[in-house]
Design an enzyme around this catalytic site. Structure first.
Site, PDB file in Angstrom:
ATOM      1  N   LYS A   1       0.816  -1.055  -0.158  1.00  0.00           N
ATOM      2  CA  LYS A   1      -0.041   0.104  -0.079  1.00  0.00           C
ATOM      3  C   LYS A   1       0.937   1.190   0.125  1.00  0.00           C
ATOM      4  O   LYS A   1       0.712   2.280  -0.755  1.00  0.00           O
ATOM      5  CB  LYS A   1      -0.953   0.005   1.263  1.00  0.00           C
ATOM      6  N   ASN A   2       1.975   1.338   0.900  1.00  0.00           N
ATOM      7  CA  ASN A   2       2.672   2.598   1.142  1.00  0.00           C
ATOM      8  C   ASN A   2       3.642   2.910   0.112  1.00  0.00           C
ATOM      9  O   ASN A   2       4.194   3.929  -0.216  1.00  0.00           O
ATOM     10  CB  ASN A   2       3.226   2.647   2.461  1.00  0.00           C
TER      11      ASN A   2
ATOM     12  N   CYS B   1      -4.928   8.313   9.179  1.00  0.00           N
ATOM     13  CA  CYS B   1      -5.167   7.938  10.374  1.00  0.00           C
ATOM     14  C   CYS B   1      -5.154   8.656  11.276  1.00  0.00           C
ATOM     15  O   CYS B   1      -3.915   9.191  11.481  1.00  0.00           O
ATOM     16  CB  CYS B   1      -4.202   6.275  10.575  1.00  0.00           C
TER      17      CYS B   1
ATOM     18  N   ARG C   1       0.856  14.325  13.253  1.00  0.00           N
ATOM     19  CA  ARG C   1       1.382  14.067  11.796  1.00  0.00           C
ATOM     20  C   ARG C   1       1.537  15.374  10.942  1.00  0.00           C
ATOM     21  O   ARG C   1       0.645  15.696   9.994  1.00  0.00           O
ATOM     22  CB  ARG C   1       0.001  13.209  11.167  1.00  0.00           C
ATOM     23  N   PRO C   2       2.298  16.258  11.258  1.00  0.00           N
ATOM     24  CA  PRO C   2       2.645  17.675  10.681  1.00  0.00           C
ATOM     25  C   PRO C   2       3.278  17.284   9.258  1.00  0.00           C
ATOM     26  O   PRO C   2       3.738  16.203   9.267  1.00  0.00           O
ATOM     27  CB  PRO C   2       3.700  18.380  11.590  1.00  0.00           C
TER      28      PRO C   2
ATOM     29  N   ASP D   1       3.646   0.434  12.007  1.00  0.00           N
ATOM     30  CA  ASP D   1       2.383  -0.292  11.566  1.00  0.00           C
ATOM     31  C   ASP D   1       2.034  -1.623  11.855  1.00  0.00           C
ATOM     32  O   ASP D   1       1.005  -1.988  11.590  1.00  0.00           O
ATOM     33  CB  ASP D   1       2.348  -0.100   9.835  1.00  0.00           C
TER      34      ASP D   1
ATOM     35  N   ARG E   1      -9.158   0.373   3.790  1.00  0.00           N
ATOM     36  CA  ARG E   1      -8.149   1.380   3.294  1.00  0.00           C
ATOM     37  C   ARG E   1      -6.921   0.745   2.986  1.00  0.00           C
ATOM     38  O   ARG E   1      -6.160   1.016   2.043  1.00  0.00           O
ATOM     39  CB  ARG E   1      -8.038   2.746   4.164  1.00  0.00           C
TER      40      ARG E   1
HETATM   41  C1  EPZ Z   1       3.954   6.837   6.412  1.00  0.00           C
HETATM   42  O1  EPZ Z   1       3.260   7.756   7.018  1.00  0.00           O
HETATM   43  C2  EPZ Z   1       3.013   5.520   6.360  1.00  0.00           C
HETATM   44  N1  EPZ Z   1       1.916   5.922   5.513  1.00  0.00           N
HETATM   45  C3  EPZ Z   1       2.480   5.361   7.902  1.00  0.00           C
HETATM   46  O2  EPZ Z   1       1.589   4.234   7.611  1.00  0.00           O
HETATM   47  C4  EPZ Z   1       3.504   4.758   8.521  1.00  0.00           C
HETATM   48  O3  EPZ Z   1       3.240   4.746   9.875  1.00  0.00           O
HETATM   49  C5  EPZ Z   1       4.511   5.965   8.462  1.00  0.00           C
HETATM   50  O4  EPZ Z   1       5.081   6.347   7.294  1.00  0.00           O
HETATM   51  C6  EPZ Z   1       5.972   5.691   9.200  1.00  0.00           C
HETATM   52  O5  EPZ Z   1       6.361   4.405   8.876  1.00  0.00           O
HETATM   53  C7  EPZ Z   1       1.939   6.199   4.157  1.00  0.00           C
HETATM   54  O6  EPZ Z   1       3.044   5.737   3.545  1.00  0.00           O
HETATM   55  C8  EPZ Z   1       0.857   6.562   3.234  1.00  0.00           C
HETATM   56  P1  EPZ Z   1       6.551   9.787   8.567  1.00  0.00           P
HETATM   57  P2  EPZ Z   1       3.948   9.405   6.950  1.00  0.00           P
HETATM   58  O7  EPZ Z   1       6.308  11.264   7.934  1.00  0.00           O
HETATM   59  O8  EPZ Z   1       4.729   9.599   5.848  1.00  0.00           O
HETATM   60  C9  EPZ Z   1       6.951  13.203  12.034  1.00  0.00           C
HETATM   61  C10 EPZ Z   1      -0.309   2.984   7.672  1.00  0.00           C
HETATM   62  O9  EPZ Z   1      -0.761   2.266   8.566  1.00  0.00           O
HETATM   63  N2  EPZ Z   1       6.861  14.102  11.093  1.00  0.00           N
HETATM   64  O10 EPZ Z   1       7.575   8.669   8.558  1.00  0.00           O
HETATM   65  O11 EPZ Z   1       2.806  10.223   7.386  1.00  0.00           O
HETATM   66  C11 EPZ Z   1       5.393  12.300  12.172  1.00  0.00           C
HETATM   67  O12 EPZ Z   1       4.520  13.152  12.989  1.00  0.00           O
HETATM   68  C12 EPZ Z   1       0.198   4.256   7.694  1.00  0.00           C
HETATM   69  O13 EPZ Z   1      -0.030   2.214   6.532  1.00  0.00           O
HETATM   70  C13 EPZ Z   1       7.022  15.272  11.424  1.00  0.00           C
HETATM   71  O14 EPZ Z   1       7.126  15.704  12.607  1.00  0.00           O
HETATM   72  O15 EPZ Z   1       4.775   8.985   8.458  1.00  0.00           O
HETATM   73  C14 EPZ Z   1       5.589  11.056  12.985  1.00  0.00           C
HETATM   74  O16 EPZ Z   1       5.955  11.257  14.204  1.00  0.00           O
HETATM   75  C15 EPZ Z   1      -0.013   4.751   9.178  1.00  0.00           C
HETATM   76  N3  EPZ Z   1       7.230  16.323  10.397  1.00  0.00           N
HETATM   77  C16 EPZ Z   1       7.209  10.698  12.403  1.00  0.00           C
HETATM   78  O17 EPZ Z   1       7.552  12.008  11.671  1.00  0.00           O
HETATM   79  C17 EPZ Z   1       6.744  15.866   8.913  1.00  0.00           C
HETATM   80  O18 EPZ Z   1       6.924  16.737   8.007  1.00  0.00           O
HETATM   81  C18 EPZ Z   1       7.140   9.642  10.982  1.00  0.00           C
HETATM   82  O19 EPZ Z   1       6.200  10.334  10.154  1.00  0.00           O
HETATM   83  C19 EPZ Z   1       6.744  14.346   8.779  1.00  0.00           C
HETATM   84  C20 EPZ Z   1       6.390  13.687   9.633  1.00  0.00           C
END
Ligand code: EPZ
Length: 418
Positions: free
Chosen positions: A22-23, A117, A122-123, A305, A397
């Site tokens: 998916k991702n 989710c 999630r900024p 995840d 989803r």
């Molecule tokens: C991706 O989300 C995945 N979603 C998530 O999977 C997964 O949990 C996550 O990566 C971590 O592996 C998709 O790929 C569509 P991140 P993403 O940016 O990109 C912080 C699922 O269940 N952060 O790696 O949103 C954030 O708040 C979903 O399939 C910032 O602070 O995750 C988090 O604490 C849920 N600023 C950490 O980084 C930013 O600009 C990791 O988030 C971006 C992120």
């Protein structure tokens, strides 16, 4: 309203085939916008709700989209707008990849802020940092991100947080930028590497995906190509954990065992038998498991995840387990529902303290997010009695036909539509 009705207690036996990741797919579909000529033919695309959402968005932007059975063809040669402001954009997190793709090719984009989710703040500050470093101006107003640039010029960008989304989004934006872009402190997930491989197949020049530093040399144009999405490490992990919880022996097929190493290691530590083959893993469990400690980390650490399904398994393991959810601040919403089934869990911030119980008991529970839903399905499959899981739309989803796959393994599970 749909719900899953599960009569728990059956062990799981047989083969389960894992779908495309998916991702990876939710990034590769927006990335097809970068092709100014030719058609992208993509195989092993999971036919899940997030993909359907993206198809609607791409068609709205002017792409010709033809979806087949787990495959999709996209012709982006005639994009008619760079405004992705339809409701579907707010339904998922990965719609933010439209920002990087539209900015890269058209030097402007207006994209509704993403949904996804509810597992934490999630900024997208790291995405914005990357776009601005490349020379774009970013404003957020009326619930949308507007990005514009005279031109995009390569530079070195250090991410303050390891972010899958920001790593991929800025990789998209840099493919057609002038000069060389170096990304440091990047995410190394398999799906990050898969997107880089897809972009290179389109004609991009990306090196180092899967390491701490990614180097992107800008090119003039990207074209359509043929590509196949990698197997879904998270779906595979979900079925591995489910087998451990229910007992039995399941071959999880069409996987890349290396992507599952952290999950296999933890299950082996608990007393589960795991045998790795070229493109499958066999999981064998007698349910006699001991508790372990888990800390979620960016890849190759234990994936966040799979934390929620794993938390369910740990409620049935002997002794005390500590789960440290280091990535998100609010990813234990499934625990309240597990407690309704008899689980003994105490939450202290990002830490869950789990004391194993003999058996969970079936109950009426509600999924609040995608992986929480998977965790509750596993709990129902392992519990004594009947469990009804509401919020199936969250599960759909990210998992295709989850009840059909578990039913084929011997579970007593059905989807009921009131
Ligand atoms: C991706 O989300 C995945 N979603 C998530 O999977 C997964 O949990 C996550 O990566 C971590 O592996 C998709 O790929 C569509 P991140 P993403 O940016 O990109 C912080 C699922 O269940 N952060 O790696 O949103 C954030 O708040 C979903 O399939 C910032 O602070 O995750 C988090 O604490 C849920 N600023 C950490 O980084 C930013 O600009 C990791 O988030 C971006 C992120």
């Amino acid at each position: 309203m749909e719900r899953l009705v599960i009569n728990g207690g059956n062990p799981l036996f047989g083969d389960v085939n894992i779908n495309g990741a998916k991702n990876a797919a939710v990034a590769i579909l927006p990335a097809t916008i970068l092709a100014s000529k030719g058609v992208c033919h993509i195989d092993n695309v999971p036919n899940i709700e997030d993909i359907n959402c993206l198809e609607t968005i791409l068609k709205y932007l002017g792409c010709k989209v033809e979806a087949g059975n787990n495959c999709i063809s996209i012709d982006s040669s005639n994009i008619v707008t760079t405004n992705a402001t339809i409701p579907e954009v707010r339904k998922m997190r990965a719609s933010y990849y439209l920002q990087g793709a539209l900015l890269s090719r058209f030097k402007k984009a207006r994209v509704e802020l993403p949904g996804g989710c509810p597992i934490g703040d999630r900024p997208i500050d790291q995405h914005i940092k990357g776009f601005e470093a490349l020379g774009a101006t970013v404003t957020i107003e009326h619930g949308a991100v507007s990005i514009e640039a005279e031109k995009l010029v390569g530079t070195t960008i250090y991410f303050d947080v390891v972010s899958v989304g920001a790593t991929i989004n800025i990789m998209l934006a840099a493919t057609l930028a002038e000069g060389v872009t170096v990304l440091e402190n990047v995410a190394k997930e398999p799906h990050v590497v898969d997107v880089a491989n897809f972009l290179n197949t389109m004609g991009a020049k990306i090196k180092g995906a899967g390491t701490d530093v990614i180097k992107i040399t800008g090119v003039e144009e990207l074209c359509g190509c043929n590509y196949s999405v990698i197997p879904d490490q998270i779906e595979a992990g979900t079925f591995m954990v489910a087998t451990a919880a229910c007992g039995g022996e399941v071959n999880v097929t069409n996987v890349i065992p290396k992507h599952l190493e952290s999950i296999s290691a933890k299950l082996i530590e608990m007393g589960v038998e795991i045998v790795e083959h070229d493109d499958s893993v066999t999981v064998k469990s007698d349910k006699n498991l001991k508790g372990v400690n888990i800390k979620t980390l960016p890849y190759p650490g234990f994936p966040t995840d799979v934390q929620q399904p794993m938390s369910t398994l740990l409620t049935l393991a002997k002794g005390r387990s500590i789960v440290n959810e280091s990535i998100y601040e609010n990813r234990f919403k499934h625990v309240d529902e597990l407690k309704r089934m008899g689980a003994n869990v105490k939450i202290e911030g990002k830490i869950a303290i789990i004391d194993g119980v003999e058996r969970l008991s079936g109950a009426h529970v509600k999924a609040t997010d995608l992986r929480a839903g998977a965790a509750l399905v596993i709990a129902g499959l392992a519990a004594k009695g009947t469990t009804e899981v509401e919020g199936v739309e969250h599960i759909d989803r990210g998992y295709l036909d989850i009840e059909k796959k578990f039913k084929a393994l011997g579970a007593d599970i059905k989807r009921v539509n009131d």
